[in-house]
Write a protein that holds these residues in place. Structure first.
Motif, PDB file in Angstrom:
ATOM      1  N   GLN A   1       9.188 -35.708  21.209  1.00 46.59           N
ATOM      2  CA  GLN A   1      10.562 -35.874  21.677  1.00 46.59           C
ATOM      3  C   GLN A   1      10.545 -36.117  23.181  1.00 46.59           C
ATOM      4  O   GLN A   1       9.716 -35.535  23.897  1.00 46.59           O
TER       5      GLN A   1
ATOM      6  N   LYS B   1      19.675 -23.714  18.437  1.00 41.91           N
ATOM      7  CA  LYS B   1      20.724 -24.315  19.238  1.00 41.91           C
ATOM      8  C   LYS B   1      20.157 -24.561  20.619  1.00 41.91           C
ATOM      9  O   LYS B   1      19.412 -23.743  21.149  1.00 41.91           O
ATOM     10  N   GLY B   2      20.487 -25.690  21.190  1.00 41.76           N
ATOM     11  CA  GLY B   2      19.981 -25.979  22.522  1.00 41.76           C
ATOM     12  C   GLY B   2      19.933 -27.462  22.770  1.00 41.76           C
ATOM     13  O   GLY B   2      20.185 -28.255  21.878  1.00 41.76           O
ATOM     14  N   PRO B   3      19.601 -27.869  23.957  1.00 42.71           N
ATOM     15  CA  PRO B   3      19.621 -29.292  24.312  1.00 42.71           C
ATOM     16  C   PRO B   3      18.617 -30.124  23.534  1.00 42.71           C
ATOM     17  O   PRO B   3      18.768 -31.321  23.454  1.00 42.71           O
ATOM     18  N   ARG B   4      17.642 -29.515  22.940  1.00 43.62           N
ATOM     19  CA  ARG B   4      16.661 -30.293  22.192  1.00 43.62           C
ATOM     20  C   ARG B   4      16.834 -30.081  20.695  1.00 43.62           C
ATOM     21  O   ARG B   4      15.891 -29.803  19.979  1.00 43.62           O
ATOM     22  N   ARG B   5      18.055 -30.252  20.236  1.00 40.85           N
ATOM     23  CA  ARG B   5      18.303 -29.975  18.835  1.00 40.85           C
ATOM     24  C   ARG B   5      17.683 -31.013  17.928  1.00 40.85           C
ATOM     25  O   ARG B   5      17.746 -30.892  16.716  1.00 40.85           O
ATOM     26  N   GLY B   6      17.106 -32.040  18.489  1.00 33.36           N
ATOM     27  CA  GLY B   6      16.414 -32.999  17.648  1.00 33.36           C
ATOM     28  C   GLY B   6      15.203 -32.402  16.987  1.00 33.36           C
ATOM     29  O   GLY B   6      14.679 -32.953  16.039  1.00 33.36           O
ATOM     30  N   THR B   7      14.736 -31.303  17.455  1.00 34.93           N
ATOM     31  CA  THR B   7      13.541 -30.714  16.884  1.00 34.93           C
ATOM     32  C   THR B   7      13.909 -29.903  15.664  1.00 34.93           C
ATOM     33  O   THR B   7      14.003 -28.688  15.699  1.00 34.93           O
TER      34      THR B   7
ATOM     35  N   TYR C   1      25.717 -32.097  15.367  1.00 33.71           N
ATOM     36  CA  TYR C   1      24.455 -32.800  15.456  1.00 33.71           C
ATOM     37  C   TYR C   1      24.117 -33.434  14.120  1.00 33.71           C
ATOM     38  O   TYR C   1      23.336 -32.898  13.350  1.00 33.71           O
TER      39      TYR C   1
END
Lengths: 115, 112
Positions: B49, A97-103, B98
């Motif tokens: 990213q 969880k966190g602002p870089r959830r794209g990872t 998400y």
């Protein structure tokens, strides 16, 4: 190796049978995702867990599909009464969880063939 | 949820620099841009990213203009092993669900 494992890697079943897949995410990751991917297409989102809570489920997911993550660690995806259209690669991914959830880190996938 | 548009396929040659551009006109303020690589019969692999300007790591660079409506993945000096499908995705902010939207990606073929 991303640290996400899936079992089995391949599954052949007959139409109408039930199948269950397992995903073991990276241990410190609290988010877990299931995707389905058919040939020539990008992954299609199925469902998503944060810890043990299933927070989102795709509208495309029929009632024959169910997923669990009972202790917030590994997850299972079950398909009941399989159909030939269920043949696909089933991918599991995990993330923090966190602002870089794209990872999201993906496992190798389970390839399902329904005969 | 932001949708992305990228070329269906690209060809290049070993040793060349390859740039793959992705459009994401409705990117939200808090969205990050993420690129993945996928080989046949494997899960996607995270490449890079970024949020704005330029990001570089050991395998690629990501260029993002000021308006953030597009991004370009740059692969320097490609080799045959870079033949794969490349996906561009934009994410949503921390507090929302998400659900990534994956397009068909860009199939990159590297020739000798």
């Amino acid at each position: 190796d991303t640290g996400v494992s899936q079992d089995p890697r391949h599954k052949i079943t007959k139409r109408g049978q039930n199948v269950t897949f397992r995903c073991d995410p990276i241990s410190e990751h609290n988010r877990l995702y299931w995707y389905r991917q058919t040939l020539g297409q990008g992954p299609e989102f199925l469902t998503y867990f944060q810890n043990e809570a299933q927070l989102e489920k795709s509208r495309l997911l029929s009632d024959r599909f169910s997923a669990e993550r009972p202790k917030g660690s590994f997850s299972t995806l079950e398909i009941q009464r399989t159909e030939q259209g269920d043949s696909a690669m089933y991918l599991c991914a995990s993330s923090l969880k966190g602002p870089r959830r794209g990872t999201q880190y993906f496992g190798p996938g389970t390839r399902l063939l329904v005969l | 949820l932001a949708k992305t548009t990228q070329p269906i396929s690209m060809d290049s040659y070993e040793g060349q620099e390859v740039n793959i551009t992705c459009s994401h006109n409705n990117i939200a303020t808090n969205d990050y841009i993420t690129w993945y690589q996928q080989f046949p019969s494997q899960g996607p692999r995270f490449i890079i990213q970024g949020y704005k300007t330029k990001v570089t790591n050991e395998v690629a660079s990501l260029f993002i203009p000021a308006d953030r409506k597009s991004s370009t993945l740059s692969l320097p000096r490609v080799s045959l092993s870079d033949t794969a499908v490349y996906y561009c995705l934009v994410g949503v902010s921390e507090d929302s669900n998400y659900q990534l939207i994956w397009g068909a990606g860009t199939k990159l073929i590297i020739k000798p």
